[in-house]
Design an enzyme around this catalytic site. Structure first.
Site, PDB file in Angstrom:
ATOM      1  N   ALA A  67       0.860  -1.184   0.000  1.00  0.00           N
ATOM      2  CA  ALA A  67       0.000   0.000   0.000  1.00  0.00           C
ATOM      3  C   ALA A  67       0.892   1.229   0.000  1.00  0.00           C
ATOM      4  CB  ALA A  67      -0.894  -0.012   1.232  1.00  0.00           C
ATOM      5  N   GLY A 110       0.639  -5.022   0.587  1.00  0.00           N
ATOM      6  CA  GLY A 110      -0.496  -5.046  -0.349  1.00  0.00           C
ATOM      7  C   GLY A 110      -0.099  -5.569  -1.720  1.00  0.00           C
ATOM      8  N   GLU A 113      -0.370  -9.132  -1.385  1.00  0.00           N
ATOM      9  CA  GLU A 113      -1.810  -9.451  -1.344  1.00  0.00           C
ATOM     10  C   GLU A 113      -2.419  -9.390  -2.751  1.00  0.00           C
ATOM     11  OE1 GLU A 113      -2.286  -6.558   1.850  1.00  0.00           O
ATOM     12  OE2 GLU A 113      -3.334  -8.112   2.984  1.00  0.00           O
ATOM     13  N   GLU A 133       3.928  -5.329   7.174  1.00  0.00           N
ATOM     14  CA  GLU A 133       3.052  -4.353   7.834  1.00  0.00           C
ATOM     15  C   GLU A 133       3.343  -4.223   9.322  1.00  0.00           C
ATOM     16  OE1 GLU A 133       2.048  -6.649   5.655  1.00  0.00           O
ATOM     17  OE2 GLU A 133       0.565  -5.812   4.277  1.00  0.00           O
TER      18      GLU A 133
HETATM   19  C1  HXC Z   1       4.912   4.691  -0.535  1.00  0.00           C
HETATM   20  C2  HXC Z   1       6.989   3.956  -1.123  1.00  0.00           C
HETATM   21  C3  HXC Z   1       6.679   2.641  -0.717  1.00  0.00           C
HETATM   22  C4  HXC Z   1       5.375   2.418  -0.192  1.00  0.00           C
HETATM   23  C5  HXC Z   1       8.696   2.655  -1.431  1.00  0.00           C
HETATM   24  N1  HXC Z   1       8.245   3.921  -1.551  1.00  0.00           N
HETATM   25  N2  HXC Z   1       7.765   1.864  -0.913  1.00  0.00           N
HETATM   26  N3  HXC Z   1       6.114   4.974  -1.035  1.00  0.00           N
HETATM   27  N4  HXC Z   1       4.526   3.478  -0.129  1.00  0.00           N
HETATM   28  N5  HXC Z   1       4.955   1.206   0.189  1.00  0.00           N
HETATM   29  C6  HXC Z   1       8.963   5.092  -2.027  1.00  0.00           C
HETATM   30  C7  HXC Z   1      10.002   5.555  -1.032  1.00  0.00           C
HETATM   31  O1  HXC Z   1       9.422   6.352  -0.041  1.00  0.00           O
HETATM   32  C8  HXC Z   1      10.926   6.340  -1.923  1.00  0.00           C
HETATM   33  O2  HXC Z   1      10.355   7.615  -2.186  1.00  0.00           O
HETATM   34  C9  HXC Z   1      10.903   5.540  -3.222  1.00  0.00           C
HETATM   35  O3  HXC Z   1       9.710   4.778  -3.188  1.00  0.00           O
HETATM   36  C10 HXC Z   1      12.065   4.580  -3.321  1.00  0.00           C
HETATM   37  O4  HXC Z   1      12.089   3.768  -2.154  1.00  0.00           O
HETATM   38  P1  HXC Z   1      13.437   3.133  -1.588  1.00  0.00           P
HETATM   39  O5  HXC Z   1      13.123   2.547  -0.280  1.00  0.00           O
HETATM   40  O6  HXC Z   1      14.537   4.149  -1.649  1.00  0.00           O
HETATM   41  O7  HXC Z   1      13.728   2.019  -2.700  1.00  0.00           O
HETATM   42  P2  HXC Z   1      14.597   0.714  -2.597  1.00  0.00           P
HETATM   43  O8  HXC Z   1      15.873   0.979  -1.842  1.00  0.00           O
HETATM   44  O9  HXC Z   1      14.697   0.210  -3.982  1.00  0.00           O
HETATM   45  O10 HXC Z   1      13.778  -0.312  -1.692  1.00  0.00           O
HETATM   46  C11 HXC Z   1      12.594  -0.927  -2.221  1.00  0.00           C
HETATM   47  C12 HXC Z   1      11.731  -1.513  -1.063  1.00  0.00           C
HETATM   48  C13 HXC Z   1      11.486  -0.433   0.009  1.00  0.00           C
HETATM   49  C14 HXC Z   1      12.480  -2.703  -0.434  1.00  0.00           C
HETATM   50  C15 HXC Z   1      10.456  -2.023  -1.718  1.00  0.00           C
HETATM   51  O11 HXC Z   1      11.036   0.747  -0.664  1.00  0.00           O
HETATM   52  C16 HXC Z   1      10.452  -0.820   1.032  1.00  0.00           C
HETATM   53  O12 HXC Z   1      10.749  -1.581   1.930  1.00  0.00           O
HETATM   54  N6  HXC Z   1       9.239  -0.233   0.926  1.00  0.00           N
HETATM   55  C17 HXC Z   1       8.191  -0.355   1.922  1.00  0.00           C
HETATM   56  C18 HXC Z   1       7.644  -1.755   1.997  1.00  0.00           C
HETATM   57  C19 HXC Z   1       6.494  -1.848   2.993  1.00  0.00           C
HETATM   58  O13 HXC Z   1       6.641  -1.549   4.190  1.00  0.00           O
HETATM   59  N7  HXC Z   1       5.334  -2.283   2.513  1.00  0.00           N
HETATM   60  C20 HXC Z   1       4.136  -2.453   3.303  1.00  0.00           C
HETATM   61  C21 HXC Z   1       3.283  -1.256   3.148  1.00  0.00           C
HETATM   62  S1  HXC Z   1       1.845  -1.391   4.162  1.00  0.00           S
HETATM   63  P3  HXC Z   1      11.209   8.957  -2.109  1.00  0.00           P
HETATM   64  O14 HXC Z   1      10.179  10.021  -2.279  1.00  0.00           O
HETATM   65  O15 HXC Z   1      11.899   8.957  -0.794  1.00  0.00           O
HETATM   66  O16 HXC Z   1      12.146   8.839  -3.277  1.00  0.00           O
HETATM   67  C22 HXC Z   1       0.775  -2.322   3.288  1.00  0.00           C
HETATM   68  C23 HXC Z   1      -0.550  -2.505   3.963  1.00  0.00           C
HETATM   69  C24 HXC Z   1      -1.541  -3.203   3.046  1.00  0.00           C
HETATM   70  O17 HXC Z   1       1.022  -2.787   2.233  1.00  0.00           O
HETATM   71  C25 HXC Z   1      -2.879  -2.911   3.544  1.00  0.00           C
HETATM   72  C26 HXC Z   1      -3.956  -3.352   2.626  1.00  0.00           C
HETATM   73  C27 HXC Z   1      -3.859  -2.931   1.228  1.00  0.00           C
END
Ligand code: HXC
Length: 259
Positions: A67, A110, A113, A133
């Site tokens: 998400a 997500g 998912e 999450e």
């Molecule tokens: C918003 C995101 C994002 C996310 C990455 N970005 N993931 N923005 N939501 N889920 C953005 C970062 O803020 C950053 O923006 C840019 O993308 C690049 O991210 P990096 O971390 O620098 O990239 P990288 O080093 O390649 O790492 C990739 C990654 C990491 C391993 C996927 O980004 C990551 O761990 N992301 C979060 C994963 C996460 O926690 N997912 C769960 C979300 S909650 P800027 O502006 O700084 O350049 C969820 C709940 C579901 O999914 C609920 C129901 C639908």
């Protein structure tokens, strides 16, 4: 067909529609708009007899990072309660034709998912699957707790959701999340080949088979067997079943019409 901002949509080969998640700057995070675009495409594809099978893919290094956390940060409980997202997930869930997810790289939250909404996952060897999450003080919210446990069992589902640790493509294959692993450069090609094989089958038998398999999550074995029998009888009344059997007898390829 690309009037979309967060995805691209292409008819790549007869019968197959390819949806590519396209927010590389946000690692394909599934903001509401992106989900609404997928739901809209599937709604059109549902009515389109030229589409038999859908592939959803992402980028080379990230399928989808979950998400959109930045969008999520703006929500409170009440706005989440009013949120349109569950409606979009429902549209994806209720899509009646086969969906293949072609997954390379990170497939998280997500995004994972979404992949689990697909009927078949083809994973590149670089794929990593996770439900991180818990690191944000939340839990999966698009079926992760339910679909994962039904796919991999309690222990691995608990490990992934309670620790946030990712699993590799190999582990995903062993656990039954992925149907196959390929070299990352072949993931989409393999998904397309599989989609082409599927697209040659009877569209009506495909829908009935998908529904029968998904029903297994909802019912007892006895009820499921009963449902299967009724579905089997229903297909006996279709032209495609007659065509399939006739083609076999006449040693030719069947020409299915979905009737
Ligand atoms: C918003 C995101 C994002 C996310 C990455 N970005 N993931 N923005 N939501 N889920 C953005 C970062 O803020 C950053 O923006 C840019 O993308 C690049 O991210 P990096 O971390 O620098 O990239 P990288 O080093 O390649 O790492 C990739 C990654 C990491 C391993 C996927 O980004 C990551 O761990 N992301 C979060 C994963 C996460 O926690 N997912 C769960 C979300 S909650 P800027 O502006 O700084 O350049 C969820 C709940 C579901 O999914 C609920 C129901 C639908």
């Amino acid at each position: 067909m690309s009037d979309y901002s967060d995805i691209t949509v292409e008819k790549r080969q007869p019968g197959t529609l390819l949806i590519t998640l396209n927010r590389p700057e946000a690692r394909n995070a599934l903001r509401t708009h992106l989900l609404s675009e997928i739901a809209a495409v599937l709604s059109d594809a549902e009515q389109d007899d030229m589409v038999t099978c859908v592939i959803i893919t992402g980028g080379e290094k990230v399928f989808a990072a979950g998400a959109d956390v930045k969008e999520m940060a703006e929500h409170n409980a009440v706005s989440l309660w009013r949120d349109e997202r569950p409606r979009h997930w429902k549209s994806i869930r209720e899509f009646s034709k086969p969906i293949i997810a072609a997954v390379n790289g990170f497939c998280l939250g997500g995004g994972f998912e979404l992949a689990m909404h697909a009927d078949i996952i083809i994973a590149g060897s670089n794929a990593q699957f996770g439900q991180p999450e818990i690191n944000l003080g939340i839990i999966p919210g698009a079926g992760g707790t339910q679909r994962l446990v039904r796919t991999v069992g309690k222990s691995l589902a608990m490990k992934m959701i309670l620790s946030g640790e990712f699993i590799s493509a190999d582990e995903a294959l062993t656990a039954g999340i992925a149907a196959e692993i390929t070299q990352p450069e072949n993931t989409l090609r393999r998904a397309e080949k599989l989609a082409a094989t599927i697209a040659k089958k009877s569209p009506i038998a495909l829908k009935v088979a998908k529904q029968a398999i998904l029903n297994a999550y909802e019912t007892s074995l006895e009820q499921g067997l009963d449902n299967e029998r009724k579905a089997f009888l229903f297909l006996a009344a279709t032209e495609d079943r007659n065509e399939g059997i006739a083609a076999f007898m006449e040693k030719r390829s069947p020409k299915f019409t979905g009737n």
